[in-house]
Design a protein around this motif. Structure first.
Motif, PDB file in Angstrom:
ATOM      1  N   THR A  23       0.833  -1.182  -0.009  1.00  0.00           N
ATOM      2  CA  THR A  23      -0.001   0.120   0.011  1.00  0.00           C
ATOM      3  C   THR A  23       0.858   1.209  -0.057  1.00  0.00           C
ATOM      4  O   THR A  23       0.382   2.338  -0.131  1.00  0.00           O
ATOM      5  CB  THR A  23      -0.945  -0.108   1.279  1.00  0.00           C
ATOM      6  N   ARG A  24       2.112   1.351   0.222  1.00  0.00           N
ATOM      7  CA  ARG A  24       2.959   2.273   0.060  1.00  0.00           C
ATOM      8  C   ARG A  24       3.015   2.961  -1.354  1.00  0.00           C
ATOM      9  O   ARG A  24       3.175   3.902  -1.572  1.00  0.00           O
ATOM     10  CB  ARG A  24       4.359   2.165   0.449  1.00  0.00           C
ATOM     11  N   SER A  25       2.679   1.836  -2.412  1.00  0.00           N
ATOM     12  CA  SER A  25       2.456   2.665  -3.768  1.00  0.00           C
ATOM     13  C   SER A  25       1.106   1.948  -4.130  1.00  0.00           C
ATOM     14  O   SER A  25      -0.213   2.364  -3.740  1.00  0.00           O
ATOM     15  CB  SER A  25       3.573   2.147  -4.748  1.00  0.00           C
ATOM     16  N   ASP A  26       1.030   0.973  -5.158  1.00  0.00           N
ATOM     17  CA  ASP A  26      -0.197   0.542  -5.561  1.00  0.00           C
ATOM     18  C   ASP A  26      -0.736  -0.817  -5.261  1.00  0.00           C
ATOM     19  O   ASP A  26      -1.470  -1.461  -6.050  1.00  0.00           O
ATOM     20  CB  ASP A  26      -0.452   0.505  -7.084  1.00  0.00           C
ATOM     21  N   GLY A  27      -0.189  -1.366  -4.202  1.00  0.00           N
ATOM     22  CA  GLY A  27      -0.551  -2.732  -3.702  1.00  0.00           C
ATOM     23  C   GLY A  27      -1.604  -2.614  -3.005  1.00  0.00           C
ATOM     24  O   GLY A  27      -2.056  -1.412  -2.374  1.00  0.00           O
ATOM     25  N   MET A  28      -2.213  -3.860  -2.570  1.00  0.00           N
ATOM     26  CA  MET A  28      -3.601  -3.809  -1.715  1.00  0.00           C
ATOM     27  C   MET A  28      -3.237  -4.436  -0.267  1.00  0.00           C
ATOM     28  O   MET A  28      -4.266  -4.022   0.463  1.00  0.00           O
ATOM     29  CB  MET A  28      -4.447  -4.898  -2.479  1.00  0.00           C
ATOM     30  N   ASP A  30      -0.638  -3.961   3.409  1.00  0.00           N
ATOM     31  CA  ASP A  30       0.477  -2.934   3.877  1.00  0.00           C
ATOM     32  C   ASP A  30       1.763  -3.831   3.693  1.00  0.00           C
ATOM     33  O   ASP A  30       1.570  -5.001   3.906  1.00  0.00           O
ATOM     34  CB  ASP A  30       0.219  -2.335   5.128  1.00  0.00           C
ATOM     35  N   ALA A  31       2.703  -3.111   4.231  1.00  0.00           N
ATOM     36  CA  ALA A  31       4.390  -3.698   4.184  1.00  0.00           C
ATOM     37  C   ALA A  31       4.187  -5.073   5.089  1.00  0.00           C
ATOM     38  O   ALA A  31       4.982  -6.009   4.692  1.00  0.00           O
ATOM     39  CB  ALA A  31       5.159  -2.939   4.429  1.00  0.00           C
ATOM     40  N   ALA A  32       3.772  -4.807   6.227  1.00  0.00           N
ATOM     41  CA  ALA A  32       4.000  -5.852   7.295  1.00  0.00           C
ATOM     42  C   ALA A  32       3.136  -6.972   6.843  1.00  0.00           C
ATOM     43  O   ALA A  32       3.486  -8.158   7.167  1.00  0.00           O
ATOM     44  CB  ALA A  32       3.283  -5.360   8.594  1.00  0.00           C
ATOM     45  N   ASP A  33       2.032  -6.778   6.410  1.00  0.00           N
ATOM     46  CA  ASP A  33       1.214  -7.877   5.856  1.00  0.00           C
ATOM     47  C   ASP A  33       1.942  -8.764   4.532  1.00  0.00           C
ATOM     48  O   ASP A  33       1.928  -9.936   4.484  1.00  0.00           O
ATOM     49  CB  ASP A  33      -0.225  -7.511   5.478  1.00  0.00           C
ATOM     50  N   VAL A  34       2.362  -7.881   3.917  1.00  0.00           N
ATOM     51  CA  VAL A  34       3.127  -8.383   2.574  1.00  0.00           C
ATOM     52  C   VAL A  34       4.215  -9.393   3.071  1.00  0.00           C
ATOM     53  O   VAL A  34       4.557 -10.561   2.719  1.00  0.00           O
ATOM     54  CB  VAL A  34       3.686  -7.670   1.713  1.00  0.00           C
ATOM     55  N   CYS A  35       4.973  -8.851   4.092  1.00  0.00           N
ATOM     56  CA  CYS A  35       6.384  -9.804   4.375  1.00  0.00           C
ATOM     57  C   CYS A  35       5.782 -10.920   5.405  1.00  0.00           C
ATOM     58  O   CYS A  35       6.350 -12.115   5.194  1.00  0.00           O
ATOM     59  CB  CYS A  35       7.083  -8.743   5.333  1.00  0.00           C
ATOM     60  N   HIS A 187       0.793  -7.588  -6.491  1.00  0.00           N
ATOM     61  CA  HIS A 187      -0.002  -6.277  -5.916  1.00  0.00           C
ATOM     62  C   HIS A 187      -1.172  -6.763  -5.117  1.00  0.00           C
ATOM     63  O   HIS A 187      -1.855  -5.917  -4.389  1.00  0.00           O
ATOM     64  CB  HIS A 187      -0.521  -5.641  -7.133  1.00  0.00           C
ATOM     65  N   PHE A 188      -1.437  -7.784  -5.022  1.00  0.00           N
ATOM     66  CA  PHE A 188      -2.577  -8.894  -4.114  1.00  0.00           C
ATOM     67  C   PHE A 188      -3.969  -8.413  -4.527  1.00  0.00           C
ATOM     68  O   PHE A 188      -4.920  -8.249  -3.827  1.00  0.00           O
ATOM     69  CB  PHE A 188      -2.390  -8.551  -2.761  1.00  0.00           C
ATOM     70  N   ALA A 189      -4.104  -7.714  -5.846  1.00  0.00           N
ATOM     71  CA  ALA A 189      -5.468  -7.311  -6.278  1.00  0.00           C
ATOM     72  C   ALA A 189      -6.214  -8.797  -6.641  1.00  0.00           C
ATOM     73  O   ALA A 189      -7.343  -8.820  -6.974  1.00  0.00           O
ATOM     74  CB  ALA A 189      -5.504  -6.458  -7.486  1.00  0.00           C
ATOM     75  N   CYS A 190      -5.353  -9.787  -7.054  1.00  0.00           N
ATOM     76  CA  CYS A 190      -5.540 -11.010  -7.503  1.00  0.00           C
ATOM     77  C   CYS A 190      -4.594 -12.224  -6.899  1.00  0.00           C
ATOM     78  O   CYS A 190      -3.975 -11.515  -6.226  1.00  0.00           O
ATOM     79  CB  CYS A 190      -5.847 -11.115  -9.066  1.00  0.00           C
TER      80      CYS A 190
END
Length: 300
Positions: A23-28, A30-35, A187-190
């Motif tokens: 979500t710091r750019s165009d992902g769905m 946040d950074a903590a969740d992505v990691c 990006h986790f939109a799909c």
């Protein structure tokens, strides 16, 4: 023939994705969740590479707080500047950037930005060339790039333009020495995670060791199949891998030798036709589901 350092260098293989968004750019997410998502999926490391653009505040996301025992992160970003031959904004993957990497200067071109990232210590790759029809002429303006994305999972799912093999092989045929990576670009939109990654050979799962191994070419790229070993000889190459439906050695133009069968885990392939054509050879394996793994090239 030189051996592929991915299989002769000391250490072990670590699994990582080096192109991801939040979500710091165009992902769905946040950074903590992505990691956490990649850590829980069994990855050893991740590079979060949000879009380094003014509208997002030129983020180089500090993912150090999300490192845990057994899981690490490398700082990075996807850099942008005008413009490719088709008038598209440049996309340049930079892994291992310093946290204070300066935003693009007025008039700074894509090639200049890539050169500055390399000077700052980053591993720089040419991302998703198929997605925006990047030409070999474009790629040749970034002579210091370490790798081409031969597979980008998000580009494949969303536009069927995830394959960058065409560009890599054209550059290699020209005599360019460049390596091959596979990534999610999630990006986790799909369901765009866990489709492509790198297996990096290093002695430690630490950012500095992983970054050095990436720059040295001590890795291979995969969608799932494992390459256990590649032994290059003067006359043939022997490949040991997870069960494969096809094992191929590819060279310049149409040069290729392959072994096809239901279950193959050790294959020897003759090199005479590839050596005659020069200047490179590379291994691809494919499993019964069509998932591939790509070695980096070696050079005659």
């Amino acid at each position: 023939m030189p051996n592929d350092p991915s299989f002769t260098a000391p250490g072990r293989f670590w699994k990582g994705n080096i192109h991801t968004h939040s979500t710091r750019s165009d992902g769905m997410r946040d950074a903590a969740d992505v990691c956490a998502t990649y850590r829980e999926a069994g990855y050893d490391f991740l590079a979060l590479t949000d879009h380094f653009l003014a509208k997002f505040g030129f983020p180089i996301v500090d993912t150090r707080p999300f490192r845990t025992p057994g899981f690490t992160t490398i700082l990075g970003a996807e850099l942008h500047a005008p413009s490719t031959a088709l008038g598209e904004i440049w996309h340049i993957l930079a892994v291992g950037l310093p946290a204070d990497f300066a935003q693009p200067a007025s008039g700074e071109s894509g090639p200049q930005l890539a050169a500055r990232a390399i000077e700052a210590g980053a591993f720089v790759a040419i991302p998703h060339p198929g997605w925006y029809a990047l030409s070999t002429e474009d790629a040749n303006t970034i002579p210091g790039a370490h790798a081409v994305e031969v597979y980008n999972h998000t580009s494949q799912l969303r536009t069927e333009r995830g394959d960058g093999v065409y560009l890599a092989d054209q550059l290699l045929a020209q005599g360019r020495r460049i390596n091959l990576i596979a990534v999610d670009d999630a990006h986790f939109a799909c369901a765009d995670a866990f489709g492509g990654w790198v297996m990096v050979k290093a002695e430690r799962n630490e950012p500095e060791a992983l970054l050095a191994a990436l720059k040295a070419g001590h890795f291979y790229a995969t969608q799932g199949p494992l390459i256990h070993h590649i032994a290059w000889g003067e006359e043939e190459v022997e490949v040991t891998c997870s069960p494969a439906a096809a094992v191929m050695v590819l060279g310049r133009g149409s040069r290729a030798v392959q072994s096809v069968g239901a279950i193959q885990t050790r294959v020897s392939l003759k090199l005479a036709a590839l050596r005659a054509a020069g200047p490179f050879a590379r291994i691809v394996i494919a499993d019964e589901q069509g998932r591939r793994a790509w070695s980096n090239p070696v050079y005659f």
